[in-house]
Every structure is written in structure tokens, then in C-alpha cells.
Design an enzyme around this catalytic site. Structure first.
Site, PDB file in Angstrom:
ATOM      1  N   ASP A 108     -57.009  25.399 -95.706  1.00 34.74           N
ATOM      2  CA  ASP A 108     -57.484  26.012 -94.682  1.00 34.74           C
ATOM      3  C   ASP A 108     -58.564  26.665 -94.950  1.00 34.74           C
ATOM      4  O   ASP A 108     -58.371  27.457 -95.933  1.00 34.74           O
ATOM      5  CB  ASP A 108     -56.173  26.965 -94.098  1.00 34.74           C
ATOM      6  CG  ASP A 108     -54.607  25.946 -93.687  1.00 34.74           C
ATOM      7  OD1 ASP A 108     -54.217  25.485 -94.829  1.00 34.74           O
ATOM      8  OD2 ASP A 108     -54.924  25.920 -92.155  1.00 34.74           O
ATOM      9  N   LYS A 109     -58.568  27.492 -93.925  1.00 40.13           N
ATOM     10  CA  LYS A 109     -60.173  28.638 -94.744  1.00 40.13           C
ATOM     11  C   LYS A 109     -59.403  30.151 -94.170  1.00 40.13           C
ATOM     12  O   LYS A 109     -59.239  30.496 -96.014  1.00 40.13           O
ATOM     13  CB  LYS A 109     -61.218  28.850 -93.802  1.00 40.13           C
ATOM     14  CG  LYS A 109     -62.116  29.258 -93.803  1.00 40.13           C
ATOM     15  CD  LYS A 109     -63.110  29.364 -92.917  1.00 40.13           C
ATOM     16  CE  LYS A 109     -64.519  30.757 -93.383  1.00 40.13           C
ATOM     17  NZ  LYS A 109     -65.505  30.127 -92.235  1.00 40.13           N
TER      18      LYS A 109
END
Length: 694
Positions: free
Chosen positions: A331-332
Site C-alpha cells: 500500500d501507498k
């Protein structure tokens, strides 16, 4: 997130927000041995107490197969170089798995007694079937008729790996227009489409000898095509060889004396790249000498995409993004920990850049030499530590206490699972152009459109979007390069190619080829993931949780546990439906590709109609211009979280005090942790728990 997608359970759920800050969403990779990545470090303050999950992953060394090699720049009549490393898809359910048999024999093993080998390893019936299959292939190609016979031939299972290796080589040497693969110890023979393409450019004798040369892989050996005075034709041969097997060999044209014509002529010579033989199996002493070729480390990143982090690291280290390998994309908007391997960088050098990358939200630790890179999917799963803030009732809910709703929701998903959708990260959440749109353009061979979509700017005034806006309006690749930050590796690589070759179909194809294979295929996989999500919703809306005739299921029959998951997929019969022989968690749906089986019910027809709406009714899921090959795979419809634990604020002195806090400005928070298998999304699991699009 995806308002149109279905839910599995009927509980009411609750509202809340996630990812208010990166520290609210912590992801820790669980490696193939079930160990949390980086758990030996003592400075991971965000990571909770040690959590382990079970799971196994078979390690496989990289193999060289001339049928699965990427396109290199070719046709310029000079030796070409590879900038790219090929990675497999990140799916956990690969359709076809081949072992290393074909590369098990070292170079220089001598000429094979082909007929003797085949006679000794195959019985008479198998030999006859092989010869007939080969004859049928040749006859069909020579007559240019459409093939009506089987597309492949199984020679049965051979247990001994060395015998399989001998058989692979013997078949390919005797029938160079065929390829062989191993599926769970079973030898399968198929037509070599690359041979057919080369045969259009050169004689049958040259094509035979070229593919025999490739299969033999003898160190320091060369192959030379016949003299060819036609420069355009030579360019076509250069392009073919470098397109099909440019990672294995390199080509160059030489002037030679033509004794017949009494003049100079030009020949194309092919030789193996030096690195080909460095990848062969080494003796233990050699392995120790080469151990520093790869350096493993734990990457901690905050509020960064995986590709962005790699861009920063490659820029600091002076290596290519394709020199990095990893097991999965994280995930960012989170704090994530994952294993990573970089080649051509010593551990000491990696330690030196620690302070330089920290200001970018990156830290590296647990640095040590290893002998090989990582593969996508080479992990058990991920551990998630999530804080859900601003807890509130659903607007239509006033019957039960918020705490009861939360406990009911978590227990339902813990025991009953969730629909295994791909999460919004897969598609570029909040972006004006999502990754699946780019993937669709690539599958439709719309290279210019794909580039335009890639450079579509967001409504933000920052250097990256100003550069994208400049390109989108002017198609000025050189000017855009000057505006784009150095760490944007993908964009800069693509722009350099566009500046050299132009914003044309051919130029854009070369631009896509300039970025690593794993990044190119990411966009195609995003499109396939979108179709899977829609198929899962259609399946549940049409048939619910009941397993019905025509469904595909993951068989758990005793004695078949060792088989690849793709070989354990079967179609449900009417009798099995009536007997309720399978449960919904065993149902799988195909990720579209060229080698998958569709359900034999309304869902299969839905797939065909849905692909037709996107113009892909005739799609072969191979983009030859980009060397993208999408065989497809299967994904389980329902998944379960493991090791679930959660914590709510405790009730205070007066009963009901906590309920009041749910509606106040100082809302309560839910702290929840769980493990998920590889390729499962925590946001999707939370969506099912909360019944709220996040």
C-alpha cells in the site's frame, strides 16, 4: 471504494475512517517460511508482538527459456544489451508451473543420441504419438491450413529429474519446431510458434539449426545465418532474434567474403550473452564466491508506492529499477515492511545511503548477501495492524449499541470470510485515470492511447503533474524530461524512448519496453483484476453462496495436496450440486487469460459478453509487441482472515458512556489486526466488516 460490488454477510456494520495517517495502517510482509519480515529488528516500534502464520512456498531458481524472453532493441546491426529483469505475475494461483528440467544440464554435455534417448525413455506408443504429433504440426504449417488436431501432447509423468532433462533436450534437438514444458512431472509437447515465425524469414535448415543452437546453450558458441545481401531483410532477422530471445543471445552483422560471387557479403552472427552462464547452477565453492551478487534487505516505506521507493533507491545507488526484486507490491498510504533484493550492490554500499533516503520516507535494515533474487508471490501473506477512527452507527441503524454491531461484524467475517475482491490500490485509487484503463489499451494494442492515459495529469500543482500536463498538451518528450523529477523512473524511461522514436505506435511500443516487465504487465493485470471483481459480484448476485453445477472449485481431495492449485480446479457436476459436495470457499473464478477454463454456467457466458464489450472477444491475451503473455489463473471467491484480534475502548464507570462517545466529536477508535494470504486486500476485508465503502 466500489459501491457496485456485493457483500457476503447480512449484518448491519458501522461507519469509520481508515488511513487518516500512515501510522493507522501498518503492513508487515510474512515470508515464505511464515516469519514476519523484519521481526528480528528491535526498532520496529509500530509492529505488535510477534505473529506467525502457516504457509509454504516452493522456491525455484531463475531459469532461462528461449520461449519466454523479453524484447530487446534490435535491428540496428550491433550487439544489443538487456536493461530489464523479467518477473512473473504476482498472483498466488498461477495457471501453468514449469520446473527447471530444461536447464538442468550444463553446457557442453555433447551431442545427444536423440533417437536412442527417446527410445530408452518413451515406450513405443508414446514414441509413435510424438512422431505423429510432429508430422501433423509440420504438415499443417506447410499447407498453411488451420489446425484441427490437439494443441499439445502429453508424454506422461517421468519422476526422475535427470531423465526429464534428457527427454526435453532430445525432443527439442530432434524436433526443433516443438517446445517442451513440465507440469507436475508430466512432459507436455507444444508447437513452437517462434519457429514458425522465423521460418518465414530464413530456410528450414537455418531455423532448425538456430533453435538447436539455442537449446544446447554451449558456452562461447556462435551461430551464423547464411549470407544475406538485403539490409532490410537482415534488420527483420535481427529484430526477430532480439525480440524473441534478446535476454539470452545478442546479434551482430559481419562482412565476409562470398567465394561463389567473388565479392563481400554480410552475415548475421548470434552469440550467447555472458550473463547466461552466470545463472547456471554453480558448485558450492562458486556460489560462495558469487554470494555478494545479490543483497537482501528489509524496506520500510511510509506514504510511498513500492515503485516510487524503488525509484529513489535506484537513483541513489546508480542502478536500474529492474535490478530490484520483491515478493509483492504494498500500500501507498501506510507504513509497510517488506523483503527486497537488489543485484550488483554490495551490502556496504546499501548501508551508506541510509541517511540519504530517510528524508524520503524510506529506511533499509537487515542487510545481508544472498544468492538469488525474489519472485513475485514468494510470500505467505501480510500482517495488518489497522486503526479505524471516527466510529459511528450506519445512518439507518438505531436498534443496537455500536459495540454490539462491531463485535457481530468482526465475528461474522472471522468465521464466514469475505469476498476476495481486488482492492482500490490495484487500480490507482483517487486517480483520474486508473491502471485498468491503461491495461485495456495495451491489450487492444493501442500503444499511443496507453501512453496518453499514462501521462494524464491530476488536478494538482506539483512538479510531476506540471510535467505530465506539458506532455499531454504538447507531446514534447524532451521538454517534459527536463521538468520531471529524477525519481520518477518509469516516466523518465518512457519519455527517453519517446524522444528517440517519436509518439507513434512503434515509438510508444518501444517506450513501454523501456520500463521493467513487472511494471508493464502490472497494468494488464489491473484490467484482468477489474473483470474478476465484476465476475465475482455477478456470480454471487446470480447464484448466492450455494455451489451450483458448472462452478469451478478448488478440490481438496486427499492425495492431491502436492499438485499446483491450477491442476486442482474442476467443474461441478449436477450430482455434486445435489449432494452439496462443496462449499463456497472452494469456488474459484478465473482471471482472464489465454489458458483458463471458464465456468460452465451463466458466469462463463458473462465473461465472454463482458470481454466483448471491451473489444476483447478475439483477444489472445498476448501483446507480442511488448512481450506480455497472460496465461490467466484462478482466484478463490471467498477468503478468511487469520489470527484476528481487536480492541475497543473499555466502558467507563457508567453504562452507556461509551455509546455516547460514538456520536461525539471525540469518537472512539477500533484497533484491529489480522493476517491475510498473499494477494488479499485488508481494505476489502474491512469493507465486508464495516459494510461501508472506505
Amino acid at each position: 471504494m466500489f459501491p457496485s460490488l456485493s457483500y457476503l454477510h447480512s449484518h448491519m456494520g458501522f461507519c469509520g475512517t481508515i488511513k487518516n495517517s500512515p501510522s493507522d495502517f501498518i503492513v508487515v510482509e510474512i515470508d515464505a517460511q511464515g516469519q514476519s519480515v523484519g521481526q528480528s529488528r528491535n526498532d520496529f516500534s509500530e509492529i505488535p508482538g510477534e505473529q506467525r502464520s502457516s504457509g509454504k512456498c516452493n522456491h525455484k531458481k531463475p531459469r532461462l527459456d528461449p520461449q519466454k524472453l523479453r524484447l530487446e532493441d534490435g535491428g540496428n546491426e550491433e550487439f544489443t544489451s538487456s536493461l530489464d529483469q523479467q518477473s512473473g505475475p504476482e498472483e498466488i494461483l498461477k495457471f501453468a508451473r514449469e520446473d527447471e528440467d530444461c536447464s538442468a544440464l550444463s553446457a557442453g554435455d555433447g551431442e545427444w543420441e536423440k533417437d536412442g534417448i527417446l527410445e530408452s525413455l518413451l515406450n513405443t506408443a508414446a514414441n509413435e504419438s510424438l512422431n505423429q504429433f510432429a508430422c501433423d504440426i509440420k504438415d499443417t504449417w506447410n499447407s498453411e491450413a488451420e489446425r484441427t488436431g490437439p494443441s499439445e501432447l502429453s508424454l506422461g509423468a517421468i519422476v526422475d529429474k535427470k531423465q526429464r532433462a534428457c527427454l526435453h533436450s532430445a525432443i527439442r534437438q530432434k524436433f526443433p519446431f516443438l517446445i517442451t514444458v513440465t507440469k507436475n512431472r508430466e512432459i507436455v509437447v507444444k508447437p513452437n510458434i517462434d519457429y514458425k515465425e522465423l521460418r518465414r524469414l530464413v530456410s528450414e535448415e537455418e531455423a532448425d539449426n538456430f533453435f538447436r543452437y539455442l537449446d544446447a546453450k554451449r558456452e562461447n558458441s556462435k551461430f551464423t545465418f547464411k549470407p544475406d545481401p538485403d539490409k532490410e531483410h537482415r534488420k527483420a532477422v535481427h529484430h526477430f532474434v532480439n525480440q524473441r530471445c534478446g535476454k539470452l543471445v545478442e546479434t551482430k552483422s559481419f562482412s565476409v567474403a562470398d567465394s561463389v560471387a567473388g565479392s563481400q557479403s554480410v552475415v548475421i552472427t548470434v552469440r550467447f550473452r555472458e550473463k547466461t552462464f552466470r545463472l547456471r547452477k554453480r558448485r558450492p565453492s562458486e556460489s560462495r564466491d558469487k554470494q555478494d551478487e545479490y543483497t537482501a534487505f528489509t524496506l520500510r516505506k511510509e506514504n510511498l508506492e513500492t515503485f516510487e521507493a524503488i525509484g529513489y533507491l535506484s537513483s541513489e545507488l546508480g542502478v536500474l529499477p529492474s535490478d530490484f526484486s520483491y515478493s509483492g507490491i504494498k500500500d501507498k498510504k501506510a507504513i509497510t515492511y517488506q523483503a527486497m533484493v537488489v543485484k550488483k550492490v554490495a551490502p556496504e554500499r546499501l548501508k551508506e545511503i541510509g541517511s540519504a533516503v530517510e528524508k524520503k520516507g524510506i529506511s533499509v535494515s537487515n542487510i545481508h548477501p544472498v544468492q538469488q533474487p525474489l519472485r513475485l508471490g514468494q510470500l505467505t501473506g501480510n500482517r495488518f495492524e489497522i486503526t479505524v477512527r471516527d466510529l459511528k452507527r450506519q445512518t439507518r441503524d438505531s436498534a443496537a449499541s455500536p459495540k454490539e454491531r462491531i463485535l457481530e461484524a468482526i465475528e461474522n467475517v472471522k468465521t464466514g470470510g469475505f469476498i476476495n475482491y481486488y482492492g482500490p490500490q490495484r487500480f490507482g485509487q483517487w486517480q483520474s485515470v486508473q491502471t485498468d484503463q491503461i491495461g485495456l489499451a495495451l491489450l487492444n494494442n493501442e500503444m499511443v492511447k496507453a501512453v496518453k492515459l499514462f501521462f494524464t495529469p491530476e488536478e494538482l500543482d506539483d512538479p510531476v503533474n506540471r510535467a505530465k500536463k506539458h506532455f499531454f498538451q504538447t507531446e514534447d518528450a524532451k521538454g517534459t524530461l527536463a521538468l520531471l523529477p529524477e525519481y520518477k523512473i518509469r516516466e523518465r524511461s518512457l519519455l527517453r524512448a519517446l524522444n528517440r522514436y517519436g509518439v507513434t505506435q512503434e515509438g510508444c511500443a518501444r517506450g513501454w519496453l523501456s520500463i521493467p516487465h513487472s511494471m508493464r504487465i502490472f497494468y494488464v493485470h489491473a484490467y484482468c483484476s477489474k473483470i474478476w471483481n465484476e465476475a465475482a459480484s455477478y456470480r454471487l448476485e446470480t447464484y448466492g453462496s450455494k455451489v451450483i453445477e458448472g462452478d469451478l472449485v478448488f478440490s481438496e481431495e486427499r492425495g492431491r495436496e502436492h499438485l499446483p492449485l491450477s491442476d486442482r480446479v474442476r467443474v461441478i457436476s449436477a450430482e455434486e450440486e445435489a449432494a452439496n459436495a462443496y462449499a463456497v470457499h472452494q469456488v474459484v473464478l478465473p482471471m482472464v487469460g489465454h489458458s483458463i477454463l471458464y465456468p460452465k454456467n451463466k458466469v462463463g457466458q458473462w465473461y465472454r459478453e463482458r470481454l466483448g464489450r471491451d473489444g476483447l472477444q478475439e483477444c489472445k491475451f498476448r501483446v507480442s509487441a511488448l512481450q506480455l503473455n497472460v496465461p490467466g489463473c484462478y482466484r478463490q471467491l471467498v477468503k478468511y482472515p487469520r489470527n484476528v484480534s481487536y480492541r475497543l475502548p473499555e466502558n467507563r464507570d457508567v453504562d452507556g458512556k461509551m455509546e455516547a462517545s460514538f456520536c461525539s466529536e471525540q469518537s472512539a477508535s477500533l484497533h484491529i489486526s489480522f493476517d491475510l494470504d498473499a494477494s488479499c486486500y485488508a481494505t476489502v476485508c474491512l469493507r465486508e466488516i464495516m459494510k461501508c465503502d472506505l
